[in-house]
Design a protein around this motif. Structure first.
Motif, PDB file in Angstrom:
ATOM      1  N   SER A 113     -21.423  84.283  22.511  1.00  0.00           N
ATOM      2  CA  SER A 113     -20.172  83.513  22.551  1.00  0.00           C
ATOM      3  C   SER A 113     -20.057  82.669  21.288  1.00  0.00           C
ATOM      4  CB  SER A 113     -20.140  82.622  23.788  1.00  0.00           C
ATOM      5  OG  SER A 113     -21.192  81.682  23.736  1.00  0.00           O
ATOM      6  N   GLY A 114     -18.832  82.536  20.808  1.00  0.00           N
ATOM      7  CA  GLY A 114     -18.568  81.733  19.622  1.00  0.00           C
ATOM      8  C   GLY A 114     -17.450  80.753  19.892  1.00  0.00           C
ATOM      9  N   LYS A 115     -17.165  79.903  18.926  1.00  0.00           N
ATOM     10  CA  LYS A 115     -16.097  78.908  19.083  1.00  0.00           C
ATOM     11  C   LYS A 115     -14.713  79.541  18.995  1.00  0.00           C
ATOM     12  CE  LYS A 115     -18.898  75.219  17.223  1.00  0.00           C
ATOM     13  NZ  LYS A 115     -19.133  74.294  16.128  1.00  0.00           N
ATOM     14  N   HIS A 116     -14.639  80.726  18.395  1.00  0.00           N
ATOM     15  CA  HIS A 116     -13.359  81.408  18.207  1.00  0.00           C
ATOM     16  C   HIS A 116     -13.333  82.738  18.963  1.00  0.00           C
ATOM     17  CE1 HIS A 116     -12.265  78.551  15.082  1.00  0.00           C
ATOM     18  NE2 HIS A 116     -13.487  78.700  14.600  1.00  0.00           N
ATOM     19  N   GLY A 117     -14.082  82.860  20.024  1.00  0.00           N
ATOM     20  CA  GLY A 117     -14.177  84.115  20.775  1.00  0.00           C
ATOM     21  C   GLY A 117     -15.591  84.665  20.698  1.00  0.00           C
ATOM     22  N   ILE A 118     -15.761  85.873  21.178  1.00  0.00           N
ATOM     23  CA  ILE A 118     -17.108  86.437  21.178  1.00  0.00           C
ATOM     24  C   ILE A 118     -17.448  87.032  19.812  1.00  0.00           C
ATOM     25  CG2 ILE A 118     -17.148  86.901  23.644  1.00  0.00           C
ATOM     26  CD1 ILE A 118     -16.600  89.836  23.015  1.00  0.00           C
ATOM     27  N   ILE A 119     -18.723  87.005  19.498  1.00  0.00           N
ATOM     28  CA  ILE A 119     -19.247  87.576  18.259  1.00  0.00           C
ATOM     29  C   ILE A 119     -20.019  88.828  18.654  1.00  0.00           C
ATOM     30  CG2 ILE A 119     -20.814  87.218  16.315  1.00  0.00           C
ATOM     31  CD1 ILE A 119     -20.320  84.158  16.793  1.00  0.00           C
ATOM     32  N   ILE A 120     -19.662  89.956  18.048  1.00  0.00           N
ATOM     33  CA  ILE A 120     -20.345  91.216  18.337  1.00  0.00           C
ATOM     34  C   ILE A 120     -20.962  91.731  17.046  1.00  0.00           C
ATOM     35  CG2 ILE A 120     -20.111  93.591  19.147  1.00  0.00           C
ATOM     36  CD1 ILE A 120     -17.702  92.678  20.801  1.00  0.00           C
ATOM     37  N   LEU A 121     -22.271  91.934  17.081  1.00  0.00           N
ATOM     38  CA  LEU A 121     -22.995  92.505  15.955  1.00  0.00           C
ATOM     39  C   LEU A 121     -23.581  93.845  16.383  1.00  0.00           C
ATOM     40  CD1 LEU A 121     -25.006  89.401  14.708  1.00  0.00           C
ATOM     41  CD2 LEU A 121     -22.827  90.236  13.862  1.00  0.00           C
ATOM     42  N   GLU A 122     -23.522  94.813  15.489  1.00  0.00           N
ATOM     43  CA  GLU A 122     -24.137  96.113  15.748  1.00  0.00           C
ATOM     44  C   GLU A 122     -25.344  96.254  14.841  1.00  0.00           C
ATOM     45  OE1 GLU A 122     -23.191 100.900  15.459  1.00  0.00           O
ATOM     46  OE2 GLU A 122     -21.702  99.467  14.775  1.00  0.00           O
ATOM     47  N   GLY A 123     -26.447  96.665  15.411  1.00  0.00           N
ATOM     48  CA  GLY A 123     -27.661  96.862  14.637  1.00  0.00           C
ATOM     49  C   GLY A 123     -28.142  98.296  14.734  1.00  0.00           C
ATOM     50  N   LEU A 124     -28.508  98.841  13.588  1.00  0.00           N
ATOM     51  CA  LEU A 124     -29.106 100.168  13.530  1.00  0.00           C
ATOM     52  C   LEU A 124     -30.499 100.030  12.937  1.00  0.00           C
ATOM     53  CD1 LEU A 124     -26.161 102.238  12.042  1.00  0.00           C
ATOM     54  CD2 LEU A 124     -27.062 102.409  14.338  1.00  0.00           C
ATOM     55  N   VAL A 125     -31.459 100.681  13.560  1.00  0.00           N
ATOM     56  CA  VAL A 125     -32.836 100.611  13.093  1.00  0.00           C
ATOM     57  C   VAL A 125     -33.344 102.026  12.864  1.00  0.00           C
ATOM     58  CG1 VAL A 125     -35.186  99.878  13.652  1.00  0.00           C
ATOM     59  CG2 VAL A 125     -33.255  98.512  14.388  1.00  0.00           C
ATOM     60  N   GLN A 126     -33.968 102.214  11.729  1.00  0.00           N
ATOM     61  CA  GLN A 126     -34.626 103.477  11.441  1.00  0.00           C
ATOM     62  C   GLN A 126     -36.073 103.152  11.089  1.00  0.00           C
ATOM     63  OE1 GLN A 126     -34.807 106.732  12.155  1.00  0.00           O
ATOM     64  NE2 GLN A 126     -32.644 106.734  11.637  1.00  0.00           N
ATOM     65  N   LYS A 127     -36.967 103.426  12.016  1.00  0.00           N
ATOM     66  CA  LYS A 127     -38.382 103.176  11.777  1.00  0.00           C
ATOM     67  C   LYS A 127     -39.010 104.454  11.240  1.00  0.00           C
ATOM     68  CE  LYS A 127     -38.854  99.523  15.098  1.00  0.00           C
ATOM     69  NZ  LYS A 127     -39.617  98.862  16.106  1.00  0.00           N
ATOM     70  N   LEU A 128     -39.544 104.361  10.042  1.00  0.00           N
ATOM     71  CA  LEU A 128     -40.169 105.511   9.411  1.00  0.00           C
ATOM     72  C   LEU A 128     -41.662 105.484   9.734  1.00  0.00           C
ATOM     73  CD1 LEU A 128     -38.302 105.344   5.997  1.00  0.00           C
ATOM     74  CD2 LEU A 128     -37.624 106.490   8.104  1.00  0.00           C
ATOM     75  N   VAL A 139     -33.224 115.197   8.981  1.00  0.00           N
ATOM     76  CA  VAL A 139     -32.561 114.850   7.720  1.00  0.00           C
ATOM     77  C   VAL A 139     -31.090 114.521   7.978  1.00  0.00           C
ATOM     78  CG1 VAL A 139     -31.862 115.726   5.451  1.00  0.00           C
ATOM     79  CG2 VAL A 139     -34.159 116.164   6.285  1.00  0.00           C
ATOM     80  N   GLU A 140     -30.436 115.264   8.865  1.00  0.00           N
ATOM     81  CA  GLU A 140     -29.035 114.959   9.210  1.00  0.00           C
ATOM     82  C   GLU A 140     -28.918 113.571   9.829  1.00  0.00           C
ATOM     83  OE1 GLU A 140     -27.841 118.139  11.770  1.00  0.00           O
ATOM     84  OE2 GLU A 140     -27.450 119.510  10.106  1.00  0.00           O
ATOM     85  N   ASP A 141     -29.848 113.212  10.724  1.00  0.00           N
ATOM     86  CA  ASP A 141     -29.834 111.872  11.333  1.00  0.00           C
ATOM     87  C   ASP A 141     -30.020 110.791  10.276  1.00  0.00           C
ATOM     88  OD1 ASP A 141     -29.464 112.979  13.821  1.00  0.00           O
ATOM     89  OD2 ASP A 141     -31.577 112.801  14.426  1.00  0.00           O
ATOM     90  N   MET A 142     -30.921 111.017   9.329  1.00  0.00           N
ATOM     91  CA  MET A 142     -31.153 110.031   8.263  1.00  0.00           C
ATOM     92  C   MET A 142     -29.924 109.893   7.372  1.00  0.00           C
ATOM     93  SD  MET A 142     -34.124 108.796   8.745  1.00  0.00           S
ATOM     94  CE  MET A 142     -35.555 109.193   9.705  1.00  0.00           C
ATOM     95  N   LYS A 143     -29.246 111.005   7.075  1.00  0.00           N
ATOM     96  CA  LYS A 143     -28.020 110.943   6.275  1.00  0.00           C
ATOM     97  C   LYS A 143     -26.946 110.156   7.006  1.00  0.00           C
ATOM     98  CE  LYS A 143     -28.317 114.945   3.270  1.00  0.00           C
ATOM     99  NZ  LYS A 143     -27.710 116.235   2.875  1.00  0.00           N
ATOM    100  N   ASP A 144     -26.841 110.355   8.320  1.00  0.00           N
ATOM    101  CA  ASP A 144     -25.875 109.580   9.117  1.00  0.00           C
ATOM    102  C   ASP A 144     -26.188 108.103   9.058  1.00  0.00           C
ATOM    103  OD1 ASP A 144     -24.474 111.847   9.830  1.00  0.00           O
ATOM    104  OD2 ASP A 144     -25.463 112.050  11.780  1.00  0.00           O
TER     105      ASP A 144
END
Length: 152
Positions: A97-112, A142-147
């Motif tokens: 929750s934020g002062k101006h509405g909700i804050i949405i962050l998207e996280g992508l993780v690639q563990k090598l 390799v396709e997943d890594m390119k994405d």
């Protein structure tokens, strides 16, 4: 000689386990000038991004309770202790929750963490045409890594 090269590469790989994290701000943007006096929403969003990135890099992404614990263990006064984690496909979303509405962050993780993922990541960065020259076992990775590299 190829065996020696592979052993050398594997030793270097084991010394440096790499984790690539991308954070995208999807909702809850702060517009300046703000009508709320002493509004620190921009600083708060940046701090939440930092904490979320650290949590994604250190925790098991599949275990949402561990991610929440890592975020709540942070000592920052700008990060709210009530948040929600949602996983959809390869993405992990943080909703706060934020002062101006909700804050949405998207996280992508690639563990090598395997030699296959490390090689696929290197090939994806070189933009190798995976369908023509690579073995079938490596094409999908390799396709997943390119994405992952293309996501913005």
């Amino acid at each position: 000689q190829a065996y020696n090269c592979l052993i050398h590469f594997y030793k270097r790989f084991n010394q440096h386990k790499m984790i690539h994290v991308k954070i995208f701000h999807r909702s809850g943007f702060h517009v300046s000038p703000c009508y709320i006096p002493f509004c620190d929403e921009s600083d708060r969003v940046e701090e939440i991004k930092r904490v979320f990135g650290e949590a994604l890099a250190t925790a098991d992404v599949d275990d949402t309770s561990e991610l929440i614990n890592r975020i709540n263990a942070n000592k920052s006064s700008l990060v709210d202790k009530s948040c929600m984690i949602v996983t959809v496909s390869f993405s992990t979303f943080l909703v706060v929750s934020g002062k101006h509405g909700i804050i949405i962050l998207e996280g992508l993780v690639q563990k090598l963490d395997t030699l296959k993922k490390t090689a696929a990541f290197a090939l994806a960065k070189m933009d190798v045409d995976e369908k023509e020259i690579l073995p079938k076992t490596l094409v999908r990775t390799v396709e997943d890594m390119k994405d992952f590299l293309r996501r913005k």
